[in-house]
Design a protein around this motif. Structure first.
Motif, short mmCIF file in Angstrom:
data_model
loop_
_atom_site.label_atom_id
_atom_site.label_comp_id
_atom_site.label_asym_id
_atom_site.label_seq_id
_atom_site.Cartn_x
_atom_site.Cartn_y
_atom_site.Cartn_z
N THR A 1 0.99 -1.21 -0.08
CA THR A 1 -0.19 -0.07 -0.15
C THR A 1 0.95 1.23 -0.08
OG1 THR A 1 -0.10 0.28 2.37
CG2 THR A 1 -1.67 -1.35 1.28
N ASP A 2 0.30 2.33 -0.32
CA ASP A 2 1.10 3.61 -0.18
C ASP A 2 1.72 3.81 1.15
OD1 ASP A 2 0.40 4.16 -2.61
OD2 ASP A 2 -1.42 5.52 -2.34
N GLN A 3 0.91 3.73 2.16
CA GLN A 3 1.63 3.71 3.58
C GLN A 3 2.84 2.77 3.68
OE1 GLN A 3 -0.85 2.41 6.60
NE2 GLN A 3 -0.01 3.89 8.10
N GLU A 4 2.58 1.44 3.31
CA GLU A 4 3.47 0.35 3.44
C GLU A 4 4.86 0.80 2.65
OE1 GLU A 4 0.59 -3.17 4.36
OE2 GLU A 4 1.52 -2.84 2.26
N ARG A 5 4.72 1.40 1.41
CA ARG A 5 5.73 1.70 0.57
C ARG A 5 6.60 2.70 1.14
NH1 ARG A 5 7.27 1.32 -4.87
NH2 ARG A 5 5.32 0.13 -5.12
N ALA A 6 5.83 3.80 1.62
CA ALA A 6 6.73 5.07 2.32
C ALA A 6 7.31 4.51 3.42
CB ALA A 6 5.77 5.96 2.73
N ALA A 7 6.90 3.53 4.29
CA ALA A 7 7.84 2.99 5.34
C ALA A 7 8.86 2.14 5.09
CB ALA A 7 6.69 2.21 6.37
N MET A 8 8.51 1.00 4.17
CA MET A 8 9.53 0.43 3.52
C MET A 8 10.75 1.16 3.07
SD MET A 8 7.42 -2.99 2.29
CE MET A 8 6.19 -3.72 3.18
N GLU A 9 10.44 2.15 2.25
CA GLU A 9 11.57 2.98 1.70
C GLU A 9 12.38 3.47 2.67
OE1 GLU A 9 9.20 5.61 -0.81
OE2 GLU A 9 9.13 4.23 -2.58
N GLU A 10 11.64 4.12 3.78
CA GLU A 10 12.44 4.66 4.87
C GLU A 10 13.19 3.45 5.55
OE1 GLU A 10 12.53 7.61 8.70
OE2 GLU A 10 10.28 6.86 7.77
N LEU A 11 12.84 2.38 5.57
CA LEU A 11 13.63 1.20 6.37
C LEU A 11 14.73 1.06 5.65
CD1 LEU A 11 13.83 -1.13 8.20
CD2 LEU A 11 12.41 -2.20 7.02
N VAL A 12 14.68 0.89 4.30
CA VAL A 12 15.99 1.02 3.27
C VAL A 12 16.64 2.05 3.66
CG1 VAL A 12 16.71 1.03 1.02
CG2 VAL A 12 14.72 -0.44 1.36
N VAL A 13 16.31 3.22 3.90
CA VAL A 13 17.35 4.05 3.88
C VAL A 13 18.13 4.10 5.45
CG1 VAL A 13 17.60 6.77 4.45
CG2 VAL A 13 16.23 5.95 2.69
N CYS A 14 17.31 3.74 6.23
CA CYS A 14 17.84 3.45 7.54
C CYS A 14 18.99 2.44 7.78
CB CYS A 14 16.56 3.18 8.59
SG CYS A 14 15.81 4.65 9.20
N LEU A 15 18.47 1.30 7.03
CA LEU A 15 19.48 0.39 6.93
C LEU A 15 20.76 0.49 6.27
CD1 LEU A 15 17.04 -2.92 6.16
CD2 LEU A 15 18.19 -2.18 8.52
N ARG A 16 20.93 1.65 5.60
CA ARG A 16 22.30 1.97 4.73
C ARG A 16 22.70 3.23 5.43
NH1 ARG A 16 19.46 2.13 -1.42
NH2 ARG A 16 20.08 -0.16 -2.00
N ASP A 17 22.26 3.69 6.64
CA ASP A 17 22.77 4.92 7.29
C ASP A 17 22.53 4.92 8.63
OD1 ASP A 17 23.22 7.60 8.19
OD2 ASP A 17 22.73 8.29 6.03
N ALA A 18 23.18 4.72 9.29
CA ALA A 18 23.14 4.75 11.17
C ALA A 18 22.64 6.04 11.39
CB ALA A 18 24.57 4.33 11.72
#
Length: 548
Positions: A438-455
């Protein structure tokens, strides 16, 4: 040993409660036969199913509990009622047409449709013993065919003739009017056809212990009740067997519970104190139907052991015997992980808690340590996302998470890795259904990717979550191998993106990335699968590459 026995005498674990009832039988004097006898019964009208095994396992648990609280020797008998006439051809055997020619003959007189043993009864008895031997049970096996024919049952059969009227009074009260007219506790075995006959008695002769009857063609016969010429109807057989063997404890399914008073009264008429009994709830298949030997529904013992350890099956059998249980493949992963949770807990428990722990009743005094550093459910998900066909591939991920683990040091885990791949391919893979985010899930997962790449971004989202909750908490140390740190990131993203309830966020992760409605603790999954691999998995999920 004294402390253990004292604790066992007050333990609320059901095997100890049953063991204390058995011990009470001999509070004034030990048994004249020199031992306490536990019995289990098996009707080999079909292939042994998992409920048959469960009955022996649970009885063994009571026997072990008894041996903790008493020094009286014990025995366990597995008794097969293989003189029973075959009423119908089982649906799960080959050569059914051939078997149909032998209806109503004793099971040990019916040819083996598998062609491996001298009879169908012998085949099923051999299967039962193989299953029981797989689990290391200590038991004596008795075949009713041998019990009747060898004369071991003769004295009780003679007594049944002499007390025939008393036993018939008990039985007739339990029968419908039309059945009462033709019922007899004795079933003659026809001297010519070998069939078990359900015919009325013309006379029962206590002087010479014979019965006289007309067969189905109207011919009169007189047979001795001894030497295997007759068998008892199943309800009288139950009570007579208790009397002949001196049984002290027997458990059976709930479907026997209404007949238990009949079994006990017949045992008493035949001069022996009835045993202690325990009625357990029945096993059901995935549709809620009772598991049946003749239909072969539910899980077989071999099927369970294809996907999980013997100990996990024993754990499943121990828990809540008074509750009906569905025996289908979905229960296996949960049983595996709960068994290992109990193993880990046992090491730090005091005596009372150990006696209430299922693993004590599975292993006795030799409870092993668990070497499962990764839950079985996690291995299933790892097999899913990695496409592993061999357990060696799983070990590559496991060693990233637990560098000191190895197949030699962690045999439980090594075995479970192989089981997980098999279970995933047979049950999980065919049912996976991925969906788009969903749009809400997509936004959250995109931020999870960012967080997993940047402490820094990861710590920032945790800080925002704390502020949102009004908590002034120190930020955790960055550790990309720590499942708790990774879980805190996943949790914080779910909170800051407004998932309510929060489990909707985790459900989205499972359904979009794993194709399942449920899944592992996601921080632990990331630590096990790897940061880069998880990032790619999320990107593939958001791009729709996992669908189809």
């Amino acid at each position: 040993m004294t402390d253990l026995r004292d604790a066992a005498m007050t333990s609320k674990a059901w095997p100890f409660e049953e063991a204390r009832r058995v011990l009470k039988r001999y509070e004034k004097a030990p048994p004249e036969k020199g031992y306490v006898l536990f019995e289990t019964g098996y009707g080999p009208s079909g292939l042994p199913h998992i409920g048959t095994f469960g009955e022996v396992l649970r009885t063994t648990m009571v026997r072990r509990a008894f041996e903790v609280i008493s020094d009286i020797p014990t025995k366990l008998i597995s008794f097969s009622d293989d003189v029973d006439g075959m009423r119908k051809v089982p649906g799960n055997v080959p050569n059914r047409g051939m078997m149909a020619e032998h209806l109503q003959r004793p099971l040990t007189s019916v040819p083996d449709p598998f062609g491996t043993h001298e009879s169908f009864g012998h085949h099923n008895n051999a299967m039962l013993r193989r299953f029981l031997d797989t689990f290391g049970f200590e038991y004596d096996f008795i075949s009713a065919t041998e019990f009747y024919a060898s004369g071991q049952f003769d004295e009780i059969l003679k007594l049944a003739v002499e007390r025939y009227d008393d036993i018939m009074k008990v039985m007739l009260k339990s029968l419908r009017d039309e059945r009462q007219q033709t019922y007899s506790i004795f079933l003659p075995i026809h001297p010519e056809t070998g069939r078990v006959l359900y015919v009325p008695m013309k006379s029962v002769n206590s002087a010479d212990h014979t019965i006289t009857f007309d067969d189905e063609e109207g011919r009169e016969w007189t047979l001795p009740v001894t030497g295997g010429h007759v068998k008892l109807q199943w309800k009288p057989d139950f009570g007579a067997r208790w009397a002949a063997l001196g049984v002290d404890f027997e458990m059976f399914g709930k479907d026997h519970s209404t007949n238990a008073p009949i079994y006990s009264r017949i045992c008493e008429i035949l001069g022996t104190k009835a045993p202690e009994t325990y009625s357990y709830e029945l096993f059901l298949d995935e549709h809620g139907q009772k598991i049946s030997k003749s239909s072969g529904n539910g899980i077989s013992i071999d099927e369970w052991l294809t996907y999980a350890s013997t100990e996990s099956l024993s754990y499943f059998m121990y828990a809540k015997p008074k509750t009906a249980k569905r025996m289908h493949f979905d229960v296996i992963p949960k049983a595996v992980d709960e068994y290992h949770q109990q193993l880990r807990a046992y090491a730090d428990q005091d005596t009372a808690k150990r006696l209430a722990n299922p693993v004590f009743h599975i292993h006795g005094h030799n409870v092993p340590a668990s070497t499962m550093v990764v839950p079985f459910a996690m291995l299933l998900n790892l097999a899913s996302v990695s496409g592993a066909e061999e357990k060696e591939k799983l070990w590559g991920f496991i060693n990233r998470y637990a560098p000191d683990a190895s197949p030699e040091k962690n045999p439980d885990l090594d075995q479970a890795a192989g089981f997980a791949i098999r279970y995933y391919n047979d049950f999980v893979k065919p049912t996976r259904q991925f969906r788009a985010a969903t749009d809400q899930e997509r936004a959250a997962m995109e931020e999870l990717v960012v967080c997993l790449r940047d402490a820094e971004k990861a710590l920032d989202v945790i800080a925002r979550k704390n502020a949102q909750e009004g908590k002034d908490m120190p930020l955790p140390a960055v550790n990309w191998q720590d499942d708790e740190f990774l879980q805190s990131i996943v949790f914080a993203i779910g909170k800051t993106h407004g998932f309510d309830p929060l489990r909707a966020w985790f459900s989205g992760l499972y359904e979009v990335l794993l194709g399942a409605s449920q899944g592992p603790r996601f921080g632990g999954f990331i630590a096990l699968y790897g940061i880069d691999e998880t990032v790619k998995l999320i990107e593939d999920g958001l791009a729709g590459r996992l669908i189809g």
